[in-house]
Write a protein that holds these residues in place. Structure first.
Motif, mmCIF file in Angstrom:
data_model
loop_
_atom_site.group_PDB
_atom_site.id
_atom_site.type_symbol
_atom_site.label_atom_id
_atom_site.label_comp_id
_atom_site.label_asym_id
_atom_site.label_seq_id
_atom_site.Cartn_x
_atom_site.Cartn_y
_atom_site.Cartn_z
ATOM 1 N N VAL A 181 0.648 -1.169 -0.145
ATOM 2 C CA VAL A 181 -0.205 0.456 0.248
ATOM 3 C C VAL A 181 0.776 1.575 0.438
ATOM 4 C CG1 VAL A 181 -1.881 -0.929 1.679
ATOM 5 C CG2 VAL A 181 0.231 0.664 2.883
ATOM 6 N N VAL A 182 0.334 2.759 -0.524
ATOM 7 C CA VAL A 182 0.494 4.338 0.149
ATOM 8 C C VAL A 182 0.474 4.286 1.161
ATOM 9 C CG1 VAL A 182 1.288 5.578 -1.380
ATOM 10 C CG2 VAL A 182 1.265 3.258 -2.549
ATOM 11 N N PRO A 183 0.641 4.992 1.964
ATOM 12 C CA PRO A 183 0.539 5.730 2.773
ATOM 13 C C PRO A 183 -0.456 6.934 2.768
ATOM 14 C CG PRO A 183 2.575 5.206 3.504
ATOM 15 C CD PRO A 183 2.627 4.763 1.802
ATOM 16 N N ASP A 184 0.084 7.596 1.783
ATOM 17 C CA ASP A 184 -0.616 8.710 1.975
ATOM 18 C C ASP A 184 -0.544 9.743 0.506
ATOM 19 O OD1 ASP A 184 1.517 10.792 1.723
ATOM 20 O OD2 ASP A 184 1.649 10.266 4.081
ATOM 21 N N GLU A 185 -1.695 10.840 -0.140
ATOM 22 C CA GLU A 185 -1.312 10.546 -1.497
ATOM 23 C C GLU A 185 0.130 11.640 -1.511
ATOM 24 O OE1 GLU A 185 -4.115 14.387 -3.807
ATOM 25 O OE2 GLU A 185 -4.448 13.523 -1.763
ATOM 26 N N ASN A 186 1.074 12.325 -0.422
ATOM 27 C CA ASN A 186 2.105 13.077 -0.900
ATOM 28 C C ASN A 186 3.321 12.130 -1.566
ATOM 29 O OD1 ASN A 186 1.190 15.869 -0.212
ATOM 30 N ND2 ASN A 186 1.867 15.669 1.996
ATOM 31 N N ILE A 187 3.419 11.241 -0.610
ATOM 32 C CA ILE A 187 4.158 9.638 -0.474
ATOM 33 C C ILE A 187 4.020 9.239 -2.098
ATOM 34 C CG2 ILE A 187 4.830 7.441 -0.576
ATOM 35 C CD1 ILE A 187 4.454 8.412 2.393
ATOM 36 N N TRP A 188 2.559 9.131 -2.408
ATOM 37 C CA TRP A 188 2.031 8.523 -4.469
ATOM 38 C C TRP A 188 2.990 9.555 -4.806
ATOM 39 C CZ3 TRP A 188 1.085 5.202 -6.568
ATOM 40 C CH2 TRP A 188 0.804 4.859 -7.925
ATOM 41 N N ARG A 189 2.749 10.960 -5.658
ATOM 42 C CA ARG A 189 2.797 11.896 -5.868
ATOM 43 C C ARG A 189 4.906 11.784 -5.847
ATOM 44 N NH1 ARG A 189 -1.227 15.974 -3.280
ATOM 45 N NH2 ARG A 189 0.866 16.750 -2.683
ATOM 46 N N GLY A 190 5.090 11.628 -4.771
ATOM 47 C CA GLY A 190 6.294 11.081 -5.146
ATOM 48 C C GLY A 190 6.889 10.221 -5.530
ATOM 49 N N ILE A 191 6.556 8.998 -5.010
ATOM 50 C CA ILE A 191 6.586 8.296 -5.965
ATOM 51 C C ILE A 191 6.480 8.170 -7.287
ATOM 52 C CG2 ILE A 191 6.457 5.588 -6.719
ATOM 53 C CD1 ILE A 191 5.622 5.531 -3.699
ATOM 54 N N VAL A 192 4.906 8.433 -8.071
ATOM 55 C CA VAL A 192 5.330 8.868 -9.558
ATOM 56 C C VAL A 192 5.974 9.624 -9.800
ATOM 57 C CG1 VAL A 192 3.035 10.179 -11.349
ATOM 58 C CG2 VAL A 192 2.733 8.054 -8.917
ATOM 59 N N GLN A 193 6.006 10.714 -9.511
ATOM 60 C CA GLN A 193 6.959 11.916 -9.771
ATOM 61 C C GLN A 193 8.908 11.202 -10.069
ATOM 62 O OE1 GLN A 193 7.825 15.566 -7.391
ATOM 63 N NE2 GLN A 193 8.677 16.584 -9.223
ATOM 64 N N ARG A 194 8.887 10.251 -9.857
ATOM 65 C CA ARG A 194 10.611 9.690 -8.844
ATOM 66 C C ARG A 194 10.585 8.546 -10.126
ATOM 67 N NH1 ARG A 194 13.767 11.553 -6.805
ATOM 68 N NH2 ARG A 194 15.451 9.773 -6.281
ATOM 69 N N TYR A 195 9.503 7.643 -10.758
ATOM 70 C CA TYR A 195 9.272 6.584 -10.620
ATOM 71 C C TYR A 195 8.684 5.713 -12.101
ATOM 72 C CZ TYR A 195 12.344 5.455 -7.194
ATOM 73 O OH TYR A 195 13.828 5.814 -6.093
ATOM 74 N N TYR A 196 7.748 6.701 -12.333
ATOM 75 C CA TYR A 196 6.789 6.426 -13.223
ATOM 76 C C TYR A 196 7.136 6.842 -14.600
ATOM 77 C CZ TYR A 196 2.249 6.074 -16.247
ATOM 78 O OH TYR A 196 1.158 6.096 -16.731
ATOM 79 N N TYR A 197 6.940 5.616 -15.772
ATOM 80 C CA TYR A 197 7.563 6.627 -16.421
ATOM 81 C C TYR A 197 6.281 5.950 -17.746
ATOM 82 C CZ TYR A 197 10.440 7.316 -20.864
ATOM 83 O OH TYR A 197 11.158 7.635 -21.688
ATOM 84 N N THR A 198 6.168 6.948 -18.729
ATOM 85 C CA THR A 198 5.760 6.590 -20.151
ATOM 86 C C THR A 198 5.678 7.333 -21.055
ATOM 87 O OG1 THR A 198 3.303 6.012 -21.216
ATOM 88 C CG2 THR A 198 4.245 7.705 -19.783
ATOM 89 N N ASP A 199 5.972 6.871 -22.370
ATOM 90 C CA ASP A 199 6.354 7.815 -23.658
ATOM 91 C C ASP A 199 5.609 7.312 -24.154
ATOM 92 O OD1 ASP A 199 6.017 5.068 -24.771
ATOM 93 O OD2 ASP A 199 8.279 5.009 -25.198
ATOM 94 N N GLU A 200 4.454 7.425 -23.589
ATOM 95 C CA GLU A 200 2.701 7.742 -24.491
ATOM 96 C C GLU A 200 3.090 9.756 -24.050
ATOM 97 O OE1 GLU A 200 1.325 6.270 -26.434
ATOM 98 O OE2 GLU A 200 2.765 4.333 -25.994
ATOM 99 N N GLU A 201 2.766 10.379 -26.032
ATOM 100 C CA GLU A 201 2.138 11.252 -24.662
ATOM 101 C C GLU A 201 0.819 11.841 -24.406
ATOM 102 O OE1 GLU A 201 3.722 14.042 -25.590
ATOM 103 O OE2 GLU A 201 5.353 13.028 -25.937
ATOM 104 N N LEU A 202 -0.183 10.638 -24.673
ATOM 105 C CA LEU A 202 -1.396 11.092 -24.561
ATOM 106 C C LEU A 202 -2.045 10.525 -22.947
ATOM 107 C CD1 LEU A 202 -3.422 10.035 -27.096
ATOM 108 C CD2 LEU A 202 -3.009 12.812 -26.796
ATOM 109 N N GLU A 203 -1.146 10.015 -22.660
ATOM 110 C CA GLU A 203 -1.565 8.969 -20.418
ATOM 111 C C GLU A 203 -1.215 10.233 -19.718
ATOM 112 O OE1 GLU A 203 0.352 5.335 -18.022
ATOM 113 O OE2 GLU A 203 -0.013 5.260 -20.798
ATOM 114 N N ASP A 204 -1.848 10.313 -18.915
ATOM 115 C CA ASP A 204 -2.414 11.329 -17.636
ATOM 116 C C ASP A 204 -0.496 11.073 -17.190
ATOM 117 O OD1 ASP A 204 -1.578 12.840 -16.060
ATOM 118 O OD2 ASP A 204 -3.341 11.364 -14.278
ATOM 119 N N LYS A 205 0.644 11.530 -16.710
ATOM 120 C CA LYS A 205 2.237 11.795 -16.477
ATOM 121 C C LYS A 205 1.606 11.445 -14.517
ATOM 122 C CE LYS A 205 4.390 12.156 -20.243
ATOM 123 N NZ LYS A 205 4.795 10.360 -21.226
#
Length: 167
Positions: free
Chosen positions: A126-150
């Motif tokens: 699980v992810v404890p809270d929204e701030n941690i989620w945003r930090g994880i996504v900002q650092r590790y989530y990557y997509t090369d799809e232009e239309l996908e939500d970053k």
């Protein structure tokens, strides 16, 4: 702009140079955004990034768990993402997987899930809270799809019981 510390070091001299050009601010922002995306792309391929992106793909229903965990798949998506499920996919120990995810802010939580075979008490990521989620996504989530939500929302299956409380 939300950018890496290393890129911030580059931003000031670059912006000073590019402001001499008529479209310098736009070019500077574009350049920094592309470099930030490259950093995320490389980080997404790291050990932690690969594990996170697999967990996220499972939670979104874009990937299937190992056949040993087929009972966790429901009509509404996956019931839970467990340490043993992820460890089996990577051929690693649950301890190694949990340490990697713990280093980026994810935790485990005990819960009871309803499966086709009945209810089962398990540990899930699980992810404890929204701030941690945003930090994880900002650092590790990557997509090369232009239309996908970053900056995608945290899937319900990954939200801890405390997620959203006190925000």
């Amino acid at each position: 702009m939300e950018i890496e510390g290393r890129l911030k070091q580059l931003t000031i001299p670059l912006s000073l140079t590019l402001q001499l050009l008529p479209d310098g601010e736009e070019r500077s922002k574009d350049y920094i955004a592309r470099r930030q995306n490259e950093v995320k792309g490389v980080r997404s391929q790291s050990w932690e990034g690969a594990i996170f992106n697999y967990v996220f793909a499972l939670a979104k229903g874009e990937d299937e768990p190992h056949p040993d965990f087929a009972q966790y798949s429901t009509d509404d998506g996956i019931a839970a993402v467990t340490p043993s499920m992820v460890a089996k996919h990577f051929g690693a120990s649950t301890k190694a997987i949990s340490q990697a995810l713990g280093s980026i802010g994810m935790t485990t939580e005990q819960t009871t899930v309803r499966l086709q075979t009945g209810s089962k008490k398990i540990r899930q990521y699980v992810v404890p809270d929204e701030n941690i989620w945003r930090g994880i996504v900002q650092r590790y989530y990557y997509t090369d799809e232009e239309l996908e939500d970053k900056n995608p929302e945290c899937p319900e299956v990954l939200k801890s019981r405390r997620y959203g409380i006190g925000m």
